[in-house]
Design a protein around this motif. Structure first.
Motif, PDB file in Angstrom:
ATOM      1  N   THR A   4      -6.253   5.617  28.427  1.00 52.49           N
ATOM      2  CA  THR A   4      -7.659   5.225  28.453  1.00 52.49           C
ATOM      3  C   THR A   4      -8.563   6.446  28.558  1.00 52.49           C
ATOM      4  O   THR A   4      -9.573   6.550  27.852  1.00 52.49           O
ATOM      5  N   LEU A   5      -8.208   7.396  29.412  1.00 52.24           N
ATOM      6  CA  LEU A   5      -9.004   8.612  29.558  1.00 52.24           C
ATOM      7  C   LEU A   5      -8.985   9.440  28.277  1.00 52.24           C
ATOM      8  O   LEU A   5     -10.016   9.997  27.870  1.00 52.24           O
ATOM      9  N   GLU A   6      -7.843   9.519  27.647  1.00 53.26           N
ATOM     10  CA  GLU A   6      -7.748  10.275  26.395  1.00 53.26           C
ATOM     11  C   GLU A   6      -8.598   9.617  25.311  1.00 53.26           C
ATOM     12  O   GLU A   6      -9.307  10.290  24.560  1.00 53.26           O
ATOM     13  N   LEU A   7      -8.543   8.295  25.223  1.00 49.57           N
ATOM     14  CA  LEU A   7      -9.370   7.594  24.245  1.00 49.57           C
ATOM     15  C   LEU A   7     -10.857   7.770  24.560  1.00 49.57           C
ATOM     16  O   LEU A   7     -11.682   7.884  23.640  1.00 49.57           O
ATOM     17  N   SER A   8     -11.198   7.838  25.836  1.00 51.42           N
ATOM     18  CA  SER A   8     -12.588   8.080  26.232  1.00 51.42           C
ATOM     19  C   SER A   8     -13.046   9.452  25.765  1.00 51.42           C
ATOM     20  O   SER A   8     -14.169   9.619  25.287  1.00 51.42           O
ATOM     21  N   ARG A   9     -12.181  10.439  25.908  1.00 51.46           N
ATOM     22  CA  ARG A   9     -12.505  11.796  25.425  1.00 51.46           C
ATOM     23  C   ARG A   9     -12.695  11.795  23.908  1.00 51.46           C
ATOM     24  O   ARG A   9     -13.593  12.462  23.383  1.00 51.46           O
ATOM     25  N   GLN A  10     -11.848  11.060  23.203  1.00 44.63           N
ATOM     26  CA  GLN A  10     -11.970  10.973  21.753  1.00 44.63           C
ATOM     27  C   GLN A  10     -13.276  10.277  21.354  1.00 44.63           C
ATOM     28  O   GLN A  10     -13.945  10.698  20.399  1.00 44.63           O
ATOM     29  N   LEU A  11     -13.630   9.225  22.082  1.00 40.03           N
ATOM     30  CA  LEU A  11     -14.881   8.518  21.822  1.00 40.03           C
ATOM     31  C   LEU A  11     -16.070   9.454  22.058  1.00 40.03           C
ATOM     32  O   LEU A  11     -17.005   9.508  21.265  1.00 40.03           O
ATOM     33  N   ASN A  12     -16.009  10.215  23.142  1.00 34.69           N
ATOM     34  CA  ASN A  12     -17.055  11.181  23.452  1.00 34.69           C
ATOM     35  C   ASN A  12     -17.206  12.175  22.301  1.00 34.69           C
ATOM     36  O   ASN A  12     -18.324  12.467  21.858  1.00 34.69           O
ATOM     37  N   ALA A  13     -16.105  12.688  21.809  1.00 34.66           N
ATOM     38  CA  ALA A  13     -16.133  13.642  20.696  1.00 34.66           C
ATOM     39  C   ALA A  13     -16.699  12.989  19.429  1.00 34.66           C
ATOM     40  O   ALA A  13     -17.467  13.613  18.690  1.00 34.66           O
ATOM     41  N   CYS A  14     -16.341  11.743  19.215  1.00 32.81           N
ATOM     42  CA  CYS A  14     -16.829  11.006  18.050  1.00 32.81           C
ATOM     43  C   CYS A  14     -18.342  10.817  18.128  1.00 32.81           C
ATOM     44  O   CYS A  14     -19.050  10.985  17.131  1.00 32.81           O
ATOM     45  N   ILE A  15     -18.829  10.475  19.312  1.00 29.01           N
ATOM     46  CA  ILE A  15     -20.274  10.312  19.504  1.00 29.01           C
ATOM     47  C   ILE A  15     -20.985  11.637  19.241  1.00 29.01           C
ATOM     48  O   ILE A  15     -21.997  11.694  18.538  1.00 29.01           O
ATOM     49  N   LYS A  16     -20.452  12.727  19.796  1.00 26.98           N
ATOM     50  CA  LYS A  16     -21.060  14.045  19.602  1.00 26.98           C
ATOM     51  C   LYS A  16     -21.055  14.463  18.135  1.00 26.98           C
ATOM     52  O   LYS A  16     -21.918  15.224  17.701  1.00 26.98           O
ATOM     53  N   ASP A  17     -20.094  13.967  17.376  1.00 30.90           N
ATOM     54  CA  ASP A  17     -19.986  14.318  15.966  1.00 30.90           C
ATOM     55  C   ASP A  17     -20.831  13.406  15.065  1.00 30.90           C
ATOM     56  O   ASP A  17     -20.947  13.662  13.873  1.00 30.90           O
TER      57      ASP A  17
END
Length: 115
Positions: A4-17
């Motif tokens: 879940t934390l890893e997916l949250s980091r990926q979501l964060n990166a996706c939002i920033k991109d």
């Protein structure tokens, strides 16, 4: 929980991109280059918030209308307006993200005082 934390980091990166976030950052940077406009916008927002949350006002519509007339030049400034629009798009996107995350989750928050 690690997944879940890893997916949250990926979501964060996706939002920033995302274009929405990049445009928001661009508009924010342009506004920060004009400190006087940023200061006026912050004053406008503070006064608007105070009007919206003042239950003692008989007619908040008139107060808001007066506020917009007082800050007409800042509200219609291109840099400020671009920032406000970019901010609104980012807020809408984040609202949809939050709704999607919470969609179909079933959990109850128990109020200890309610017992």
């Amino acid at each position: 929980m690690t997944d879940t934390l890893e997916l949250s980091r990926q979501l964060n990166a996706c939002i920033k991109d995302s274009d929405v976030y990049k445009n928001y950052q661009y508009c924010k940077d342009k506004l920060r280059q004009k400190p006087e406009k940023l200061q006026q916008l912050m004053e406008f927002r503070k006064k608007n918030y105070e009007i919206q949350n003042n239950e003692m006002l008989d007619n908040p519509y008139d107060e808001v209308n007066n506020l917009f007339m007082e800050y007409d030049s800042i509200v219609h400034d291109t840099i400020v307006n671009d920032f406000i629009r970019a901010e609104q798009k980012l807020v809408r996107m984040m609202k949809l993200v939050y709704e999607q995350i919470a969609d179909d989750l079933d959990f109850d928050i128990i109020d200890e005082d309610a017992r």
